[in-house]
Design a protein around this motif. Structure first.
Motif, short mmCIF file in Angstrom:
data_model
loop_
_atom_site.label_atom_id
_atom_site.label_comp_id
_atom_site.label_asym_id
_atom_site.label_seq_id
_atom_site.Cartn_x
_atom_site.Cartn_y
_atom_site.Cartn_z
N LEU A 1 -12.84 -50.86 -51.54
CA LEU A 1 -12.40 -49.50 -51.81
C LEU A 1 -13.25 -48.86 -52.89
O LEU A 1 -13.36 -47.64 -52.97
CB LEU A 1 -10.93 -49.49 -52.24
N GLY A 2 -13.85 -49.69 -53.73
CA GLY A 2 -14.70 -49.19 -54.80
C GLY A 2 -16.13 -49.66 -54.63
O GLY A 2 -16.73 -49.48 -53.57
N ALA A 3 -16.68 -50.26 -55.68
CA ALA A 3 -18.09 -50.68 -55.68
C ALA A 3 -18.38 -51.58 -54.48
O ALA A 3 -17.59 -52.46 -54.14
CB ALA A 3 -18.41 -51.41 -56.98
N THR B 1 -15.79 -39.80 -54.64
CA THR B 1 -16.27 -40.26 -53.34
C THR B 1 -15.25 -41.25 -52.80
O THR B 1 -14.99 -42.27 -53.46
CB THR B 1 -17.66 -40.92 -53.44
N ASN B 2 -14.67 -40.95 -51.66
CA ASN B 2 -13.65 -41.81 -51.08
C ASN B 2 -14.11 -42.42 -49.76
O ASN B 2 -14.95 -41.86 -49.05
CB ASN B 2 -12.35 -41.04 -50.84
N LEU C 1 -7.08 -47.66 -43.90
CA LEU C 1 -7.06 -48.00 -45.32
C LEU C 1 -8.02 -47.04 -46.01
O LEU C 1 -9.12 -46.81 -45.51
CB LEU C 1 -7.50 -49.45 -45.54
N ARG C 2 -7.63 -46.49 -47.13
CA ARG C 2 -8.50 -45.52 -47.79
C ARG C 2 -8.34 -45.59 -49.30
O ARG C 2 -7.33 -46.06 -49.83
CB ARG C 2 -8.22 -44.10 -47.28
N SER C 3 -9.37 -45.12 -49.99
CA SER C 3 -9.34 -45.09 -51.45
C SER C 3 -8.78 -43.76 -51.93
O SER C 3 -8.70 -42.79 -51.17
CB SER C 3 -10.75 -45.32 -52.01
N SER D 1 -15.03 -41.10 -59.21
CA SER D 1 -15.72 -42.32 -58.79
C SER D 1 -16.78 -42.76 -59.78
O SER D 1 -16.73 -43.85 -60.31
CB SER D 1 -16.34 -42.11 -57.40
N TYR D 2 -17.77 -41.92 -60.04
CA TYR D 2 -18.79 -42.26 -61.05
C TYR D 2 -19.54 -40.99 -61.43
O TYR D 2 -19.39 -39.94 -60.80
CB TYR D 2 -19.75 -43.34 -60.56
#
Length: 586
Positions: free
Chosen positions: A78-80, A370-371, A494-496, A507-508
């Protein structure tokens, strides 16, 4: 407001070798945030012999913006996702040393510039009219785009002046330059030119997802080339990026970690005369005894001479006020909160307020969301050679921004999470910001899974809908672009949701128009600043990906920043202790 100059120390992280002697009397250090930066800082301090270290995180898990979800025998990130580069990358070396890359397939590493997922196979560029853009046309366009991308790097790298027409924007420069090249090509028909202009809008959406910016129009052209890519291949960790988190966390004793521990305010001492330990408008009566019988205000080491307080860290110049009403006394606090959280909460989070220069850095730098949207199917509807479905809206070829953010409200902070900002697209058309669906390879590991990408304000809108609505919307998109009306709804989604997460808020980071690499350094500068010589030093330190000038937005940047701040303290206590013990009696 006190001045906060950039530290003369280089932001290139140095690594000292060999064991280091801890101070004879332990300072108390609180680390806020258990992401890669906080874990790296805590581990570095403990490895150096510091024992009074407490790691706090508002959530009930460690990892921060690293989050791997188990999916059968595989992990969905979901992330990095990527280890960016190998040569000197501490994340890569951890993964390699612990055997995390042994089962990485050829499709899960890339030696070139990656585009979200880089792997074997062919990207299918499909239009909203259900047709596939010919491969040779895409390749011709891509060659031109990559040529222009290199030009955007040269403004910083070669010191090229930025013309006023570009508005110092990567998006404006890229779009104007490429439109001129595309429309002036005598060999292309009008229909081909329009298709290439539509491709341009799609490429800019992908670039926005990679930069985690609402739009490439908001990314600084003059600073774009400063971000440094580590040489070597990019890697996916088959067992999940959380394995890196586990490696960093496993040597940190549970007694040093407090999860579900949200921080309300960090009270620091701006000067020797201006100590502000109590919350504005509140009393100290809410302070409670800390863990292990330690008092929130003092312990047996707190009664020392003024000289000992500076050298041995017994002054407890900082108070960390937690949401559960516990107050923690500390000599030093390392704050690893994301840039999104600092944008949202810095006024309430620090007392006294942060210096003006640091506040300006927080406001100038950008962060957006960013998802990812994972869709699982019983059987693939895509062909075996297809590695991604890229969504190209033909009608966007004439739009000034193509959904690329030019309709934003003037004066709003770019990339700032939260309510009140108008999206670049009409709210009901949020799905148009989904730029692609990547196929996860190999299917033997992941099954039949697509990974959709969306960024900016539209990503925040997506977070507000329920799973069924998002799954239905993605299904309609895929049917429309592939021309296949029989594509079923996914059996699982499934999603962030990084934008609405109150402890992350994005996100960053990226260099927004009007910001510079110096803003990352100003954000990293400890408090109090160098000219506040009467106050205890290094009370509040800052780490996290948004504090690394060269490696912002990366996991290795976050990890290195945590080590950097921990080493500031290690070196300070070594130097001060050495100076105290070697001073001759007069």
């Amino acid at each position: 407001m006190q001045s906060c100059e950039i530290s003369s120390d280089s932001t290139d992280d140095s690594h000292s070798s060999g064991p280091r002697r801890p101070p004879h009397r332990q300072p108390r250090i609180v680390v806020i945030g258990a992401g890669l930066a906080g874990l790296a800082a805590t581990k570095t301090l403990l490895d150096a012999g510091f024992t009074d270290v407490r790691l706090l995180d508002a959530s009930h898990r460690v990892g921060g913006r690293v989050q791997s979800i188990q999916h059968g025998t595989a992990s969905l990130e979901l992330g990095a996702t990527w280890i960016h580069g190998t040569n000197g990358n501490p994340v890569y070396h951890l993964a390699q040393e612990h055997g995390l890359l042994e089962h990485t397939t050829d499709s899960e590493r890339s030696v070139g510039r990656i585009s979200l997922y880089g792997k074997n196979g062919v990207a299918h560029y499909r239009t909203d009219r259900g047709r596939r853009i010919p491969k040779d046309l895409v390749e011709e366009f891509s060659d031109l785009y990559n040529e222009v991308f290199k030009l955007t790097q040269e403004f910083y790298q070669n010191g090229k002046p930025v013309c006023a027409e570009s508005q110092n924007s990567v998006g404006v420069f890229t779009r104007d330059y490429m439109r001129q090249r595309i429309t002036s090509d005598p060999d292309d028909s009008d229909a081909v030119k329009k298709l290439k202009l539509s491709l341009l809008q799609q490429y800019l959406k992908v670039e926005s997802c990679e930069s985690s910016s609402p739009s490439m129009d908001e990314v600084s052209l003059s600073e774009f080339g400063e971000w440094t890519e580590i040489p070597g291949a990019h890697h996916v960790i088959p067992g999940g990026f959380m394995k890196i988190v586990d490696i960093l966390a496993r040597d940190i004793p549970p007694r040093n970690v407090s999860l579900g521990k949200a921080v309300r305010c960090v009270h620091w001492t701006a000067s020797a005369q201006g100590q502000t330990h109590q919350r504005r408008g509140g009393g100290g009566g809410n302070r409670t005894r800390g863990e292990g019988g330690r008092d929130g205000d003092h312990n047996e080491n707190d009664r020392n001479t003024a000289g000992d307080r500076l050298i041995l860290g017994a002054g407890r110049a900082v108070r960390v006020e937690c949401e559960d009403e516990e107050w923690l006394a500390a000599d030093h606090v390392i704050v690893t909160a994301s840039l999104g959280v600092l944008k949202d909460r810095h006024e309430a989070l620090f007392s006294p307020p942060l210096p003006e220069e640091k506040v300006l850095a927080i406001e100038k730098l950008g962060i957006s969301t960013t998802n990812k949207i994972f869709l699982e199917y019983a059987q693939p509807f895509w062909s075996p050679e297809c590695n991604s479905i890229q969504l190209v809206w033909e009608e966007e070829e004439e739009e000034e921004g193509g959904g690329e953010g030019e309709k934003k409200v003037a004066g709003e902070e770019a990339g700032e999470a939260g309510e009140g900002r108008r999206p670049a697209l009409p709210e009901e058309q949020w799905y148009k910001k989904i730029c692609s669906f990547d196929v996860l390879y190999p299917p033997q590991r992941y099954g039949h899974v697509l990974n959709g990408w969306i960024c900016g304000e539209e990503a925040l809108l997506m977070e507000r809908y329920d799973d069924d609505t998002v799954a239905e919307t993605c299904t309609e998109l895929l049917r429309r672009f592939t021309g296949n009306p029989d594509i079923p709804k996914p059996r699982r989604i499934l999603r962030s949701s990084w934008g609405s997460n109150p402890y992350i808020r994005g996100s960053y980071s990226f260099t927004r128009v009007g910001s510079s690499g110096g803003d990352f350094e100003r954000l990293a500068t400890p408090l109090p600043c160098a000219d506040s010589t009467k106050a205890p030093p290094l009370q509040v330190l800052f780490a996290g990906e948004a504090t690394h000038r060269k490696y912002y937005s990366t996991t290795h940047g976050a990890l290195l920043s945590g080590q950097r701040e921990a080493n500031r303290l290690v070196e300070m206590y070594q130097d001060l202790h050495s100076a105290k013990t070697t001073t001759p009696n007069v």
